[in-house]
Write a protein that holds these residues in place. Structure first.
Motif, short mmCIF file in Angstrom:
data_model
loop_
_atom_site.label_atom_id
_atom_site.label_comp_id
_atom_site.label_asym_id
_atom_site.label_seq_id
_atom_site.Cartn_x
_atom_site.Cartn_y
_atom_site.Cartn_z
N MET A 163 14.11 -9.15 -3.35
CA MET A 163 13.73 -7.74 -3.50
C MET A 163 13.60 -7.10 -2.12
O MET A 163 12.95 -7.68 -1.23
CB MET A 163 12.41 -7.60 -4.27
N VAL A 164 14.18 -5.93 -1.94
CA VAL A 164 14.07 -5.15 -0.71
C VAL A 164 13.77 -3.70 -1.12
O VAL A 164 14.57 -3.08 -1.82
CB VAL A 164 15.35 -5.20 0.13
N HIS A 165 12.64 -3.20 -0.69
CA HIS A 165 12.25 -1.83 -1.03
C HIS A 165 12.01 -1.03 0.25
O HIS A 165 11.18 -1.42 1.08
CB HIS A 165 10.97 -1.82 -1.88
N ALA A 166 12.73 0.08 0.41
CA ALA A 166 12.56 0.91 1.61
C ALA A 166 13.17 2.27 1.37
O ALA A 166 14.23 2.40 0.76
CB ALA A 166 13.22 0.26 2.82
N GLY A 167 12.51 3.29 1.90
CA GLY A 167 13.10 4.62 1.98
C GLY A 167 13.13 5.42 0.70
O GLY A 167 13.11 4.87 -0.41
N GLU A 168 13.21 6.75 0.89
CA GLU A 168 13.30 7.69 -0.23
C GLU A 168 14.36 8.76 -0.01
O GLU A 168 14.74 9.47 -0.94
CB GLU A 168 11.95 8.36 -0.47
N ALA A 169 14.84 8.89 1.23
CA ALA A 169 15.84 9.92 1.53
C ALA A 169 16.83 9.37 2.55
O ALA A 169 16.47 8.56 3.41
CB ALA A 169 15.17 11.19 2.09
#
Length: 351
Positions: free
Chosen positions: A241-247
């Protein structure tokens, strides 16, 4: 009547039980209906029942011709819980509960042990000792075996050895497998948070970008097994799992990585955990960002003891023939039966 003839005669009844359990799956520590079905069947066959170990566990007590006085006893264990998955099968006994499914075959394991209980109850005068029939909750992540042990499984029901079995798709039909040593791996989880300073993607000199740091960590973690663990040992480090950024035009403040580590020995597990933390903290320090490192040990490795594995193999050969009693290839999957094998000799087999 022979074992196989007895089982063949009772197969329709056991099949019906398995399909009923499949249609009514229950998640870990919620196996109330399943435990009711198990207890009712055992009671109908004249087997005393103890309930409540590990929340919803059931233990059947089957004494042989000695009435339980000679102190000889073994345990046979099956798990009862389902997985939080949607079933898409369309047969008549498909899951009736949305988002729950017996996708790992524990309905089959429960039915198998019930079939064994029925046979043993009908032939108890030939038993030299006691068989404890252990129906365990919460194998799928809940550690139900550990909970039953902590609730006094082996103190209330003293036994010399304990055995379990798992269906194994891919093995040739009609075969069984067991070997001494590791059967299944330990299962462990990690979470890494890389904390930098976000900002506009057009101004990288104004930020502390955690994304390339996280990318370096992912790559570096893969060198631990290849360059720190002995080549004859086994270990798997998986970032899942890799979670990063919104834009797309904003550098995030942080990146979160999660995954699993699997080993056959605690020594290799200790090494991997230590090296992971050193790699993570060292990489983050080199880039001037902060980090958080969490490592959770879930299930230990499942290690079969040699005498019990050999005993199980000889029993298998009597049932399916010598040529169909196969060596067991260890798997990096995990199984909480390992907690029982930490306390008692025993073996975990595949069918």
């Amino acid at each position: 009547m022979s074992l196989t003839a007895f089982l063949a005669e009772q197969a329709p009844q056991i099949t019906a039980i398995r399909r009923d359990l499949h249609a009514h799956p229950e998640l870990c520590f919620e196996e109330v209906r399943t435990a009711d079905v198990v207890a009712a069947q055992l009671t109908a066959w004249g087997i005393p029942v103890h309930r409540g170990l590990g929340t919803t566990g059931v233990v059947g007590i089957l004494h042989g011709k000695d009435g339980g006085t000679n102190g000889k006893a073994i345990g046979l264990r099956a798990d009862m819980d389902a997985l939080p998955m949607q079933e898409f099968n369309t047969f008549a006994h498909a899951s009736q509960h949305a988002g729950k499914m017996h996708a790992c075959g524990h309905d089959g394991h429960t039915a198998m042990l019930l079939a064994a209980a029925q046979y043993l109850a009908a032939h108890k005068d030939s038993l030299d000792g006691t068989v404890y029939l252990i129906f365990q909750p919460a194998e799928e992540g809940g550690g139900g075996a550990r909970e039953m042990v902590q609730d006094g499984l082996f103190t209330q029901f003293p036994m010399q050895a304990v055995f379990g079995m798992h269906n194994w798709p891919g093995m040739p039909e009609g075969t069984m497998a067991v070997s001494p040593g590791p059967a299944m791996a330990s299962s462990n989880e990690f979470k890494i948070v890389v904390r930098g300073k976000g900002g506009h993607a057009a101004m990288p000199h104004m930020v502390l970008d955690p994304v390339p740091v996280a990318a370096q960590i992912i790559t570096a973690l893969q060198t631990i097994v290849s360059r720190n663990v002995k080549p004859i040992e086994a270990g798997v480090v998986s970032v899942t799992m890799v979670h990063a950024g919104e834009a797309t035009n904003v550098v995030p403040d942080s990146v979160e990585l999660q995954g699993t580590v699997r080993t056959f020995t605690l020594e290799v597990l200790d090494l991997i955990e230590r090296r992971m933390e050193e790699v993570v903290r060292g990489t983050c320090a080199a880039h001037g960002v902060q980090c958080e490192f969490e490592f959770v040990r879930n299930y230990p490795p499942t290690i079969n003891t040699a005498p019990e594995a050999d005993f199980a193999r000889r029993v298998m050969a009597q049932v399916v023939g010598e040529a169909n009693a196969l060596p067991q290839e260890p798997t990096m999957g995990a199984e909480d039966f390992a907690f029982m094998l930490l306390e008692k000799p025993g073996a975990y087999c595949f069918i």
